[in-house]
Design a protein around this motif. Structure first.
Motif, PDB file in Angstrom:
ATOM      1  N   LEU A  50       0.817  -1.205   0.000  1.00 40.84           N
ATOM      2  CA  LEU A  50       0.000   0.000   0.000  1.00 40.84           C
ATOM      3  C   LEU A  50       0.856   1.262   0.000  1.00 40.84           C
ATOM      4  CD1 LEU A  50      -2.938  -0.910   2.425  1.00 40.84           C
ATOM      5  CD2 LEU A  50      -3.074  -0.455  -0.028  1.00 40.84           C
ATOM      6  N   SER A  51       2.038   1.199   0.633  1.00 42.46           N
ATOM      7  CA  SER A  51       2.901   2.375   0.653  1.00 42.46           C
ATOM      8  C   SER A  51       3.360   2.741  -0.757  1.00 42.46           C
ATOM      9  CB  SER A  51       4.115   2.125   1.555  1.00 42.46           C
ATOM     10  OG  SER A  51       5.026   1.213   0.961  1.00 42.46           O
ATOM     11  N   HIS A  52       3.517   1.756  -1.619  1.00 45.29           N
ATOM     12  CA  HIS A  52       3.888   2.031  -3.009  1.00 45.29           C
ATOM     13  C   HIS A  52       2.657   2.340  -3.854  1.00 45.29           C
ATOM     14  CE1 HIS A  52       7.342  -0.223  -1.445  1.00 45.29           C
ATOM     15  NE2 HIS A  52       8.053   0.438  -2.321  1.00 45.29           N
ATOM     16  N   ALA A  53       1.496   1.869  -3.403  1.00 49.16           N
ATOM     17  CA  ALA A  53       0.277   2.104  -4.173  1.00 49.16           C
ATOM     18  C   ALA A  53      -0.123   3.571  -4.188  1.00 49.16           C
ATOM     19  CB  ALA A  53      -0.865   1.264  -3.593  1.00 49.16           C
ATOM     20  N   VAL A  54       0.329   4.358  -3.198  1.00 48.90           N
ATOM     21  CA  VAL A  54      -0.035   5.775  -3.178  1.00 48.90           C
ATOM     22  C   VAL A  54       0.751   6.585  -4.208  1.00 48.90           C
ATOM     23  CG1 VAL A  54      -0.549   5.601  -0.705  1.00 48.90           C
ATOM     24  CG2 VAL A  54       1.671   6.477  -1.423  1.00 48.90           C
ATOM     25  N   LEU A  55       1.791   6.005  -4.795  1.00 51.86           N
ATOM     26  CA  LEU A  55       2.670   6.773  -5.679  1.00 51.86           C
ATOM     27  C   LEU A  55       1.977   7.333  -6.917  1.00 51.86           C
ATOM     28  CD1 LEU A  55       5.433   7.874  -6.337  1.00 51.86           C
ATOM     29  CD2 LEU A  55       6.097   5.639  -7.241  1.00 51.86           C
ATOM     30  N   PRO A  56       1.138   6.561  -7.651  1.00 51.02           N
ATOM     31  CA  PRO A  56       0.497   7.161  -8.842  1.00 51.02           C
ATOM     32  C   PRO A  56      -0.380   8.361  -8.493  1.00 51.02           C
ATOM     33  CG  PRO A  56       0.274   4.775  -8.877  1.00 51.02           C
ATOM     34  CD  PRO A  56       0.799   5.128  -7.528  1.00 51.02           C
ATOM     35  N   GLY A  57      -1.167   8.253  -7.419  1.00 56.05           N
ATOM     36  CA  GLY A  57      -2.012   9.372  -7.027  1.00 56.05           C
ATOM     37  C   GLY A  57      -1.196  10.576  -6.615  1.00 56.05           C
ATOM     38  N   ALA A  58      -0.111  10.332  -5.876  1.00 53.13           N
ATOM     39  CA  ALA A  58       0.771  11.432  -5.484  1.00 53.13           C
ATOM     40  C   ALA A  58       1.414  12.065  -6.706  1.00 53.13           C
ATOM     41  CB  ALA A  58       1.839  10.915  -4.523  1.00 53.13           C
ATOM     42  N   ALA A  59       1.788  11.246  -7.678  1.00 52.61           N
ATOM     43  CA  ALA A  59       2.409  11.772  -8.897  1.00 52.61           C
ATOM     44  C   ALA A  59       1.419  12.616  -9.693  1.00 52.61           C
ATOM     45  CB  ALA A  59       2.928  10.615  -9.748  1.00 52.61           C
ATOM     46  N   ALA A 104       0.335  -7.683  -4.329  1.00 49.90           N
ATOM     47  CA  ALA A 104       1.667  -7.617  -4.939  1.00 49.90           C
ATOM     48  C   ALA A 104       1.582  -7.177  -6.394  1.00 49.90           C
ATOM     49  CB  ALA A 104       2.351  -8.975  -4.831  1.00 49.90           C
ATOM     50  N   SER A 105       0.590  -7.667  -7.117  1.00 53.43           N
ATOM     51  CA  SER A 105       0.433  -7.302  -8.527  1.00 53.43           C
ATOM     52  C   SER A 105       0.106  -5.826  -8.688  1.00 53.43           C
ATOM     53  CB  SER A 105      -0.664  -8.168  -9.162  1.00 53.43           C
ATOM     54  OG  SER A 105      -0.360  -9.551  -9.041  1.00 53.43           O
ATOM     55  N   PHE A 106      -0.850  -5.370  -7.894  1.00 54.83           N
ATOM     56  CA  PHE A 106      -1.219  -3.949  -7.967  1.00 54.83           C
ATOM     57  C   PHE A 106      -0.078  -3.053  -7.501  1.00 54.83           C
ATOM     58  CE2 PHE A 106      -5.632  -5.484  -8.205  1.00 54.83           C
ATOM     59  CZ  PHE A 106      -6.133  -4.623  -9.169  1.00 54.83           C
ATOM     60  N   TYR A 107       0.669  -3.525  -6.505  1.00 47.15           N
ATOM     61  CA  TYR A 107       1.780  -2.724  -5.982  1.00 47.15           C
ATOM     62  C   TYR A 107       2.851  -2.496  -7.045  1.00 47.15           C
ATOM     63  CZ  TYR A 107       6.617  -3.691  -4.459  1.00 47.15           C
ATOM     64  OH  TYR A 107       7.970  -3.787  -4.378  1.00 47.15           O
ATOM     65  N   LEU A 108       3.195  -3.553  -7.789  1.00 46.21           N
ATOM     66  CA  LEU A 108       4.214  -3.417  -8.830  1.00 46.21           C
ATOM     67  C   LEU A 108       3.740  -2.487  -9.943  1.00 46.21           C
ATOM     68  CD1 LEU A 108       5.377  -7.133  -9.030  1.00 46.21           C
ATOM     69  CD2 LEU A 108       6.694  -5.197  -8.178  1.00 46.21           C
ATOM     70  N   ALA A 109       2.479  -2.642 -10.337  1.00 44.13           N
ATOM     71  CA  ALA A 109       1.935  -1.780 -11.384  1.00 44.13           C
ATOM     72  C   ALA A 109       1.885  -0.326 -10.909  1.00 44.13           C
ATOM     73  CB  ALA A 109       0.543  -2.267 -11.778  1.00 44.13           C
ATOM     74  N   SER A 110       1.500  -0.110  -9.651  1.00 47.72           N
ATOM     75  CA  SER A 110       1.393   1.249  -9.119  1.00 47.72           C
ATOM     76  C   SER A 110       2.751   1.921  -9.044  1.00 47.72           C
ATOM     77  CB  SER A 110       0.754   1.220  -7.729  1.00 47.72           C
ATOM     78  OG  SER A 110      -0.553   0.705  -7.783  1.00 47.72           O
ATOM     79  N   LEU A 111       3.752   1.179  -8.587  1.00 48.38           N
ATOM     80  CA  LEU A 111       5.093   1.748  -8.471  1.00 48.38           C
ATOM     81  C   LEU A 111       5.626   2.172  -9.835  1.00 48.38           C
ATOM     82  CD1 LEU A 111       7.533   2.394  -6.694  1.00 48.38           C
ATOM     83  CD2 LEU A 111       8.308   0.034  -7.022  1.00 48.38           C
ATOM     84  N   ALA A 112       5.471   1.292 -10.830  1.00 43.35           N
ATOM     85  CA  ALA A 112       5.951   1.612 -12.178  1.00 43.35           C
ATOM     86  C   ALA A 112       5.188   2.798 -12.762  1.00 43.35           C
ATOM     87  CB  ALA A 112       5.804   0.390 -13.082  1.00 43.35           C
ATOM     88  N   LEU A 113       3.866   2.808 -12.582  1.00 47.61           N
ATOM     89  CA  LEU A 113       3.054   3.896 -13.127  1.00 47.61           C
ATOM     90  C   LEU A 113       3.413   5.225 -12.469  1.00 47.61           C
ATOM     91  CD1 LEU A 113       0.713   4.900 -14.888  1.00 47.61           C
ATOM     92  CD2 LEU A 113      -0.849   4.246 -13.031  1.00 47.61           C
TER      93      LEU A 113
END
Length: 290
Positions: A50-59, A104-113
């Motif tokens: 979840l900590s990495h999932a916030v990255l796209p929204g923050a970006a 894990a799948s959503f986390y990897l996609a979110s981090l890359a995005l």
């Protein structure tokens, strides 16, 4: 150089150091207990995801605001984190995937995005700020947001404390008595995301989970009951924040990673000397003989 110059002068002389310390206090009070419950519920890796999932929204908040606006990035991170949490739960219930695999799948996609979004309009320095945070740049509005999230977290945890504990140790019992476990689960996930957003503003997406999980792991090594674990987690997070800030000031290195590294050092020491650590397990004290 006296002890005052080392440990107190930076806080007395500089307002940005005092604001950073207050931010660490707020994060310790909110993230520490959340981390303990994540660990008790065996959801430690979910917190990292979840900590990495916030990255796209923050970006996206960064692109919309046109600068490193912590308000816009925080709101974007909150929406993104909640979306990933809800989507992961829905996918795990609709498919054969387990919840951790879905996260894990959503986390990897979110981090890359998120990295791609920042790189579209930002520099490498902007990307570093997003990933690793700028706790020394915390201003009054950001501090107010972090304090508000901490206050809300403590109130919500106080309200749902008993059912949350029951769900940690005996979820079957909570279902049997009609305890509305899914409702408490969603409320808890909301608190996790909110605290990750607060941590993100200070420590960045890569470090946001640090003050949540490392103090919780230390608390599990030192304490035997849940209230003691909560107290140790909060205390450890605060000590890590204070000494991490002091060390980063004198050594002139990045504050966020130094805070997390301080917590990691405390964790390493605890592994060896804590009551549940290696030393006590392999070198137990001899029992008194009558």
């Amino acid at each position: 150089m006296s002890a005052y110059d080392i440990f107190f002068a930076p806080m007395v002389d500089y307002g940005f150091m005092r604001r950073a310390l207050v931010a660490c206090l707020c994060l310790a009070l909110g993230s520490g207990p959340i981390g303990v419950f994540l660990m008790m519920r065996r959801m430690s890796l979910m917190g990292d995801a979840l900590s990495h999932a916030v990255l796209p929204g923050a970006a996206i908040g960064y692109l919309v605001a046109g600068s490193l606006s912590l308000t816009a990035m925080g709101l974007g991170g909150l929406v993104a984190g909640l979306s990933v949490a809800l989507l992961s739960g829905a996918v795990s219930r609709a498919t054969v995937l387990s919840e951790d695999a879905s996260f894990a799948s959503f986390y990897l996609a979110s981090l890359a995005l998120g990295v791609l979004i920042v790189s579209l309009r930002g520099s490498n320095i902007d990307l570093l700020h997003v990933l690793f945070g700028t706790i020394l740049a915390i201003d009054a509005p950001a501090l107010t947001q972090i304090g508000a999230i901490t206050s809300l977290t403590l109130v919500v945890l106080a309200v749902i404390y008993r059912p949350l504990v029951a769900e940690c140790f005996d979820p079957g019992f909570l279902r049997a008595v009609g305890g509305r476990g899914p409702l408490y689960h969603v409320a808890f996930l909301l608190m996790v995301v909110l605290n990750l957003v607060a941590s993100f503003q200070a420590l960045g997406t890569l470090m946001a989970v640090g003050l949540m999980m490392l103090p919780a792991a230390i608390a599990q090594l030192w304490a035997k009951n849940l209230p003691a674990m909560l107290a140790v987690a909060v205390g450890t997070a605060l000590v890590s924040g204070y000494f991490g800030l002091i060390a980063s000031y004198h050594l002139e290195i990045a504050s966020g990673p130094t805070i997390i590294m301080t917590a990691a050092i405390l964790y390493g020491i605890s592994i060896f000397i804590a009551p549940s650590g290696i030393a006590r397990r392999y070198f137990p004290r001899p029992h008194l003989k009558g």
